[in-house]
Every structure is written in structure tokens, then in C-alpha cells.
Design a protein around this motif. Structure first.
Motif, PDB file in Angstrom:
ATOM      1  N   MET A 135       0.817  -1.192   0.000  1.00  0.00           N
ATOM      2  CA  MET A 135       0.000   0.000   0.000  1.00  0.00           C
ATOM      3  C   MET A 135       0.866   1.264   0.000  1.00  0.00           C
ATOM      4  O   MET A 135       0.628   2.179  -0.763  1.00  0.00           O
ATOM      5  N   MET A 136       1.902   1.301   0.868  1.00  0.00           N
ATOM      6  CA  MET A 136       2.777   2.459   0.940  1.00  0.00           C
ATOM      7  C   MET A 136       3.479   2.681  -0.394  1.00  0.00           C
ATOM      8  O   MET A 136       3.635   3.810  -0.832  1.00  0.00           O
ATOM      9  N   LYS A 137       3.885   1.581  -1.047  1.00  0.00           N
ATOM     10  CA  LYS A 137       4.599   1.682  -2.307  1.00  0.00           C
ATOM     11  C   LYS A 137       3.740   2.397  -3.348  1.00  0.00           C
ATOM     12  O   LYS A 137       4.196   3.270  -4.064  1.00  0.00           O
ATOM     13  N   HIS A 138       2.473   2.023  -3.436  1.00  0.00           N
ATOM     14  CA  HIS A 138       1.590   2.629  -4.423  1.00  0.00           C
ATOM     15  C   HIS A 138       1.307   4.080  -4.086  1.00  0.00           C
ATOM     16  O   HIS A 138       1.303   4.930  -4.965  1.00  0.00           O
ATOM     17  N   SER A 139       1.068   4.399  -2.828  1.00  0.00           N
ATOM     18  CA  SER A 139       0.771   5.775  -2.467  1.00  0.00           C
ATOM     19  C   SER A 139       2.000   6.658  -2.672  1.00  0.00           C
ATOM     20  O   SER A 139       1.874   7.791  -3.131  1.00  0.00           O
ATOM     21  N   GLN A 140       3.184   6.146  -2.353  1.00  0.00           N
ATOM     22  CA  GLN A 140       4.410   6.906  -2.568  1.00  0.00           C
ATOM     23  C   GLN A 140       4.636   7.117  -4.058  1.00  0.00           C
ATOM     24  O   GLN A 140       4.976   8.221  -4.481  1.00  0.00           O
ATOM     25  N   ALA A 141       4.425   6.086  -4.861  1.00  0.00           N
ATOM     26  CA  ALA A 141       4.582   6.208  -6.302  1.00  0.00           C
ATOM     27  C   ALA A 141       3.612   7.231  -6.870  1.00  0.00           C
ATOM     28  O   ALA A 141       3.970   8.020  -7.753  1.00  0.00           O
ATOM     29  N   GLU A 142       2.390   7.253  -6.363  1.00  0.00           N
ATOM     30  CA  GLU A 142       1.391   8.225  -6.814  1.00  0.00           C
ATOM     31  C   GLU A 142       1.807   9.644  -6.437  1.00  0.00           C
ATOM     32  O   GLU A 142       1.660  10.577  -7.223  1.00  0.00           O
ATOM     33  N   ILE A 143       2.310   9.802  -5.221  1.00  0.00           N
ATOM     34  CA  ILE A 143       2.761  11.126  -4.778  1.00  0.00           C
ATOM     35  C   ILE A 143       3.892  11.616  -5.669  1.00  0.00           C
ATOM     36  O   ILE A 143       3.870  12.752  -6.148  1.00  0.00           O
ATOM     37  N   VAL A 144       4.883  10.749  -5.908  1.00  0.00           N
ATOM     38  CA  VAL A 144       6.027  11.115  -6.742  1.00  0.00           C
ATOM     39  C   VAL A 144       5.571  11.438  -8.157  1.00  0.00           C
ATOM     40  O   VAL A 144       6.029  12.404  -8.767  1.00  0.00           O
ATOM     41  N   LYS A 145       4.661  10.636  -8.675  1.00  0.00           N
ATOM     42  CA  LYS A 145       4.158  10.836 -10.033  1.00  0.00           C
ATOM     43  C   LYS A 145       3.511  12.212 -10.181  1.00  0.00           C
ATOM     44  O   LYS A 145       3.629  12.855 -11.228  1.00  0.00           O
ATOM     45  N   ASN A 146       2.862  12.678  -9.130  1.00  0.00           N
ATOM     46  CA  ASN A 146       2.141  13.949  -9.183  1.00  0.00           C
ATOM     47  C   ASN A 146       2.995  15.163  -8.824  1.00  0.00           C
ATOM     48  O   ASN A 146       2.530  16.292  -8.960  1.00  0.00           O
ATOM     49  N   LEU A 147       4.215  14.948  -8.349  1.00  0.00           N
ATOM     50  CA  LEU A 147       5.096  16.057  -8.006  1.00  0.00           C
ATOM     51  C   LEU A 147       6.070  16.327  -9.144  1.00  0.00           C
ATOM     52  O   LEU A 147       6.555  15.401  -9.797  1.00  0.00           O
ATOM     53  N   THR A 148       6.390  17.585  -9.342  1.00  0.00           N
ATOM     54  CA  THR A 148       7.420  17.931 -10.316  1.00  0.00           C
ATOM     55  C   THR A 148       8.789  17.780  -9.652  1.00  0.00           C
ATOM     56  O   THR A 148       8.885  17.683  -8.416  1.00  0.00           O
ATOM     57  N   GLY A 149       9.833  17.800 -10.455  1.00  0.00           N
ATOM     58  CA  GLY A 149      11.184  17.752  -9.910  1.00  0.00           C
ATOM     59  C   GLY A 149      11.450  18.922  -8.988  1.00  0.00           C
ATOM     60  O   GLY A 149      12.085  18.775  -7.936  1.00  0.00           O
ATOM     61  N   LYS A 150      10.946  20.090  -9.357  1.00  0.00           N
ATOM     62  CA  LYS A 150      11.128  21.283  -8.530  1.00  0.00           C
ATOM     63  C   LYS A 150      10.460  21.105  -7.166  1.00  0.00           C
ATOM     64  O   LYS A 150      11.018  21.481  -6.134  1.00  0.00           O
ATOM     65  N   GLU A 151       9.255  20.530  -7.157  1.00  0.00           N
ATOM     66  CA  GLU A 151       8.552  20.297  -5.895  1.00  0.00           C
ATOM     67  C   GLU A 151       9.279  19.260  -5.043  1.00  0.00           C
ATOM     68  O   GLU A 151       9.387  19.429  -3.821  1.00  0.00           O
TER      69      GLU A 151
END
Length: 195
Positions: A1-17
């Protein structure tokens, strides 16, 4: 579960963020190191901030050896073994060398100040190395990366103890690893965009 939520968070953040959050976390680590230093360390060892060029060279050479080993593994093992969810690629993608230098220097100083300078000095190599590895949450679900960070943590901690608990050699080692791999990741992402 953590893996998917972390991947989703990363996917939605830009490099700058991601870089912004990284800077905030590193300043928080420095603040935590200062607070814990005041709590746990009545006297800072005189040797901690000495400059010994032989020891600095040991830190730099150790860092270069780690980078060479990592690059060899990247050629040997399947690419998904090094997949951290795209975090490192997003952080370093397209960054200039001076920006990589400044960011990785901040990371090395902050993390070594806390994990070696305070935690290892007060609680020893094993405790500091385990806590260091545990703070790298994105590696928990990847056995190869987890083993890699545990071994690296013990190696940096060993260098700290071997150089008579001088902090600069472990900072130099940590910085060398992050800086060189940051340049590699940045240039690789540029080459991938050209291809």
C-alpha cells in the motif's frame, strides 16, 4: 500500500517540488542534529571537525569506490533493481552541475551531522547505521536497494570510526557518492531525452 501511495505522490510532483521538499527535510535534519547535540552531547569531541587531508582522501576514495560498484551493478543487474519510484531521476533530471553540487553538499552535511556526528557518536555504529537505513523509506520495498543502503550506511559509519570520529571524511564520502551519481542520473536523463 505504501509503495503505491508513494509512487502516486512522486508521479504527481514535479522535480522542482521534490527538490523543495528535499531542502526542507535537510534543514529539518540539521535542526534535529543541533537539538539532539545539545541534549546528548555535553562536550563535542575536539577531533570531530579537525581537517586531516589523509582522512579526507580516504573519504573521497571510498566514495569513488562506492560509485564504481554502483555503476557496475547498474550494468549487471536488471534495471528494476535500482528503481526507487523515479524519485532520484525527478530530483536530478536536467540539473546543472553547480546545482547538483550545492544540493548534494547540503544532504551530506545534514545527514552526516545527524547520523554520524550525533547518533553514532552517542549510540554507536550499529544504531546510527540502522536508523540511517530506516530513514530511506523509499528503499524498504526494494530488497536490493535496502541491502545497498544498509551496507553503505555501515561503510560510512566505519569510515567515521576509522578516521577517529572526524566528521569531514564521512561528509566527503557521502557527498562524493551523491554528487557523482547525481551527475550520472542528470546526464542519463538528458541522453534519454535526446534518443
Amino acid at each position: 500500500m505504501m509503495k503505491h501511495s508513494q509512487a502516486e505522490i512522486v508521479k504527481n510532483l514535479t522535480g522542482k517540488e521534490l527538490r523543495f521538499h528535499l531542502y526542507i527535510s535537510q534543514f529539518a535534519i540539521i535542526l534535529l542534529a543541533i537539538i539532539l547535540g545539545f541534549i546528548f552531547m555535553q562536550n563535542i569531541p575536539d577531533s570531530m571537525f579537525q581537517i586531516n587531508f589523509r582522512y579526507l582522501a580516504i573519504g573521497a576514495v571510498s566514495g569513488i569506490i562506492v560509485v564504481i560498484i554502483d555503476l557496475l551493478f547498474m550494468k549487471i543487474v536488471p534495471p528494476h533493481y535500482f528503481d526507487d519510484g523515479g524519485i532520484n531521476e525527478k530530483i536530478f533530471k536536467g540539473l546543472s552541475i553547480p546545482k547538483i553540487f550545492a544540493m548534494t553538499l547540503l544532504i551530506a552535511v545534514a545527514e552526516e551531522l545527524l547520523f554520524r556526528g550525533v547518533i553514532q557518536t552517542k549510540f554507536g555504529l550499529v544504531v546510527a547505521s540502522i536508523i540511517f537505513a530506516l530513514t530511506h523509506i523509499r528503499y524498504w520495498s526494494k530488497w536490493f536497494l535496502l541491502i545497498n543502503i544498509i551496507v553503505l550506511s555501515f561503510w560510512i559509519g566505519f569510515i567515521y570510526d576509522w578516521t577517529e570520529q572526524q566528521l569531514l571524511p564521512s561528509i566527503v564520502m557521502h557527498f562524493t557518492i551523491d554528487f557523482l551519481l547525481g551527475i550520472y542520473i542528470s546526464r542519463k536523463s538528458i541522453r534519454n531525452n535526446i534518443d
